[in-house]
Design a protein around this motif. Structure first.
Motif, PDB file in Angstrom:
ATOM      1  N   MET A   1       0.836  -1.169   0.000  1.00  0.00           N
ATOM      2  CA  MET A   1       0.000   0.000   0.000  1.00  0.00           C
ATOM      3  C   MET A   1       0.889   1.242   0.000  1.00  0.00           C
ATOM      4  O   MET A   1       1.847   1.340   0.747  1.00  0.00           O
ATOM      5  N   THR A   2       0.566   2.193  -0.833  1.00  0.00           N
ATOM      6  CA  THR A   2       1.334   3.424  -0.956  1.00  0.00           C
ATOM      7  C   THR A   2       0.624   4.546  -0.214  1.00  0.00           C
ATOM      8  O   THR A   2      -0.583   4.707  -0.343  1.00  0.00           O
ATOM      9  N   ARG A   3       1.391   5.298   0.546  1.00  0.00           N
ATOM     10  CA  ARG A   3       0.813   6.424   1.289  1.00  0.00           C
ATOM     11  C   ARG A   3       1.224   7.717   0.606  1.00  0.00           C
ATOM     12  O   ARG A   3       2.411   7.978   0.420  1.00  0.00           O
ATOM     13  N   THR A   4       0.251   8.516   0.215  1.00  0.00           N
ATOM     14  CA  THR A   4       0.537   9.815  -0.377  1.00  0.00           C
ATOM     15  C   THR A   4      -0.112  10.896   0.478  1.00  0.00           C
ATOM     16  O   THR A   4      -1.003  10.615   1.274  1.00  0.00           O
ATOM     17  N   ILE A   5       0.342  12.115   0.306  1.00  0.00           N
ATOM     18  CA  ILE A   5      -0.230  13.230   1.052  1.00  0.00           C
ATOM     19  C   ILE A   5      -0.662  14.308   0.079  1.00  0.00           C
ATOM     20  O   ILE A   5      -0.140  14.411  -1.028  1.00  0.00           O
ATOM     21  N   GLY A   6      -1.612  15.112   0.495  1.00  0.00           N
ATOM     22  CA  GLY A   6      -2.058  16.243  -0.316  1.00  0.00           C
ATOM     23  C   GLY A   6      -1.119  17.422  -0.126  1.00  0.00           C
ATOM     24  O   GLY A   6      -0.330  17.474   0.811  1.00  0.00           O
ATOM     25  N   ASP A   7      -1.202  18.373  -1.024  1.00  0.00           N
ATOM     26  CA  ASP A   7      -0.373  19.572  -0.944  1.00  0.00           C
ATOM     27  C   ASP A   7      -1.276  20.776  -0.726  1.00  0.00           C
ATOM     28  O   ASP A   7      -2.130  21.074  -1.550  1.00  0.00           O
ATOM     29  N   MET A   8      -1.074  21.467   0.396  1.00  0.00           N
ATOM     30  CA  MET A   8      -1.886  22.631   0.714  1.00  0.00           C
ATOM     31  C   MET A   8      -1.115  23.933   0.521  1.00  0.00           C
ATOM     32  O   MET A   8      -1.478  24.961   1.091  1.00  0.00           O
ATOM     33  N   SER A   9      -0.070  23.912  -0.305  1.00  0.00           N
ATOM     34  CA  SER A   9       0.763  25.106  -0.485  1.00  0.00           C
ATOM     35  C   SER A   9      -0.007  26.265  -1.106  1.00  0.00           C
ATOM     36  O   SER A   9       0.359  27.421  -0.909  1.00  0.00           O
ATOM     37  N   GLY A  10      -1.070  25.990  -1.814  1.00  0.00           N
ATOM     38  CA  GLY A  10      -1.839  27.048  -2.463  1.00  0.00           C
ATOM     39  C   GLY A  10      -2.685  27.884  -1.526  1.00  0.00           C
ATOM     40  O   GLY A  10      -3.181  28.936  -1.927  1.00  0.00           O
ATOM     41  N   ILE A  11      -2.845  27.445  -0.283  1.00  0.00           N
ATOM     42  CA  ILE A  11      -3.712  28.189   0.635  1.00  0.00           C
ATOM     43  C   ILE A  11      -2.973  28.730   1.858  1.00  0.00           C
ATOM     44  O   ILE A  11      -3.612  29.179   2.804  1.00  0.00           O
ATOM     45  N   VAL A  12      -1.630  28.690   1.855  1.00  0.00           N
ATOM     46  CA  VAL A  12      -0.912  29.237   3.005  1.00  0.00           C
ATOM     47  C   VAL A  12      -0.999  30.759   3.019  1.00  0.00           C
ATOM     48  O   VAL A  12      -1.100  31.394   1.964  1.00  0.00           O
ATOM     49  N   VAL A  57       3.253  20.854   1.375  1.00  0.00           N
ATOM     50  CA  VAL A  57       2.787  21.412   2.635  1.00  0.00           C
ATOM     51  C   VAL A  57       1.692  20.464   3.134  1.00  0.00           C
ATOM     52  O   VAL A  57       0.626  20.376   2.541  1.00  0.00           O
ATOM     53  N   ALA A  58       1.993  19.746   4.226  1.00  0.00           N
ATOM     54  CA  ALA A  58       1.081  18.705   4.702  1.00  0.00           C
ATOM     55  C   ALA A  58       0.058  19.231   5.687  1.00  0.00           C
ATOM     56  O   ALA A  58      -1.099  18.804   5.673  1.00  0.00           O
ATOM     57  N   THR A  59       0.456  20.143   6.574  1.00  0.00           N
ATOM     58  CA  THR A  59      -0.483  20.671   7.562  1.00  0.00           C
ATOM     59  C   THR A  59      -0.298  22.175   7.694  1.00  0.00           C
ATOM     60  O   THR A  59       0.779  22.701   7.466  1.00  0.00           O
ATOM     61  N   ILE A  60      -1.384  22.833   8.071  1.00  0.00           N
ATOM     62  CA  ILE A  60      -1.365  24.277   8.311  1.00  0.00           C
ATOM     63  C   ILE A  60      -1.987  24.543   9.675  1.00  0.00           C
ATOM     64  O   ILE A  60      -3.084  24.069   9.956  1.00  0.00           O
ATOM     65  N   ASN A  61      -1.288  25.295  10.501  1.00  0.00           N
ATOM     66  CA  ASN A  61      -1.834  25.739  11.774  1.00  0.00           C
ATOM     67  C   ASN A  61      -1.982  27.248  11.661  1.00  0.00           C
ATOM     68  O   ASN A  61      -0.996  27.981  11.652  1.00  0.00           O
ATOM     69  N   ARG A  62      -3.224  27.705  11.545  1.00  0.00           N
ATOM     70  CA  ARG A  62      -3.483  29.116  11.314  1.00  0.00           C
ATOM     71  C   ARG A  62      -3.932  29.784  12.620  1.00  0.00           C
ATOM     72  O   ARG A  62      -4.901  29.366  13.229  1.00  0.00           O
ATOM     73  N   PRO A  63      -3.218  30.854  13.021  1.00  0.00           N
ATOM     74  CA  PRO A  63      -3.639  31.538  14.243  1.00  0.00           C
ATOM     75  C   PRO A  63      -4.971  32.262  14.031  1.00  0.00           C
ATOM     76  O   PRO A  63      -5.333  32.583  12.897  1.00  0.00           O
ATOM     77  N   PRO A  64      -5.692  32.503  15.112  1.00  0.00           N
ATOM     78  CA  PRO A  64      -6.972  33.229  14.976  1.00  0.00           C
ATOM     79  C   PRO A  64      -6.749  34.618  14.382  1.00  0.00           C
ATOM     80  O   PRO A  64      -5.772  35.290  14.708  1.00  0.00           O
ATOM     81  N   ARG A  65      -7.633  35.042  13.527  1.00  0.00           N
ATOM     82  CA  ARG A  65      -7.552  36.372  12.900  1.00  0.00           C
ATOM     83  C   ARG A  65      -8.428  37.332  13.678  1.00  0.00           C
ATOM     84  O   ARG A  65      -9.488  36.987  14.144  1.00  0.00           O
ATOM     85  N   ARG A  66      -7.983  38.577  13.781  1.00  0.00           N
ATOM     86  CA  ARG A  66      -8.772  39.591  14.481  1.00  0.00           C
ATOM     87  C   ARG A  66      -9.269  40.626  13.533  1.00  0.00           C
ATOM     88  O   ARG A  66      -8.790  40.947  12.561  1.00  0.00           O
TER      89      ARG A  66
END
Length: 66
Positions: A1-12, A57-66
């Motif tokens: 089984m092959t494990r792949t990840i998505g790329d979230m670089s377009g939404i950073v 980019v596997a994960t994004i941790n976005r701080p709260p926006r004010r």
């Protein structure tokens, strides 16, 4: 089984803390990754590797926006 990840670089966004994962030619993770913060200009460590397809980019941790 092959494990792949998505790329979230377009939404950073500036201020995001992201996890950049190195991937092989077939898109599977190599086990090498690092966490970095996106600067005010949208730059981050590993951005060139993402552009070349060597990382995703596997994960994004976005701080709260004010």
């Amino acid at each position: 089984m092959t494990r792949t990840i998505g790329d979230m670089s377009g939404i950073v966004e500036p201020g995001d803390t992201i996890n950049v994962v190195m991937v092989g030619p077939d898109g599977t993770p190599t086990g090498v990754s690092h966490t970095t913060t996106v600067d005010d200009l949208g730059r981050y460590r590993g951005r060139q590797a993402v552009a070349r397809g060597e990382a995703k980019v596997a994960t994004i941790n976005r701080p709260p926006r004010r």
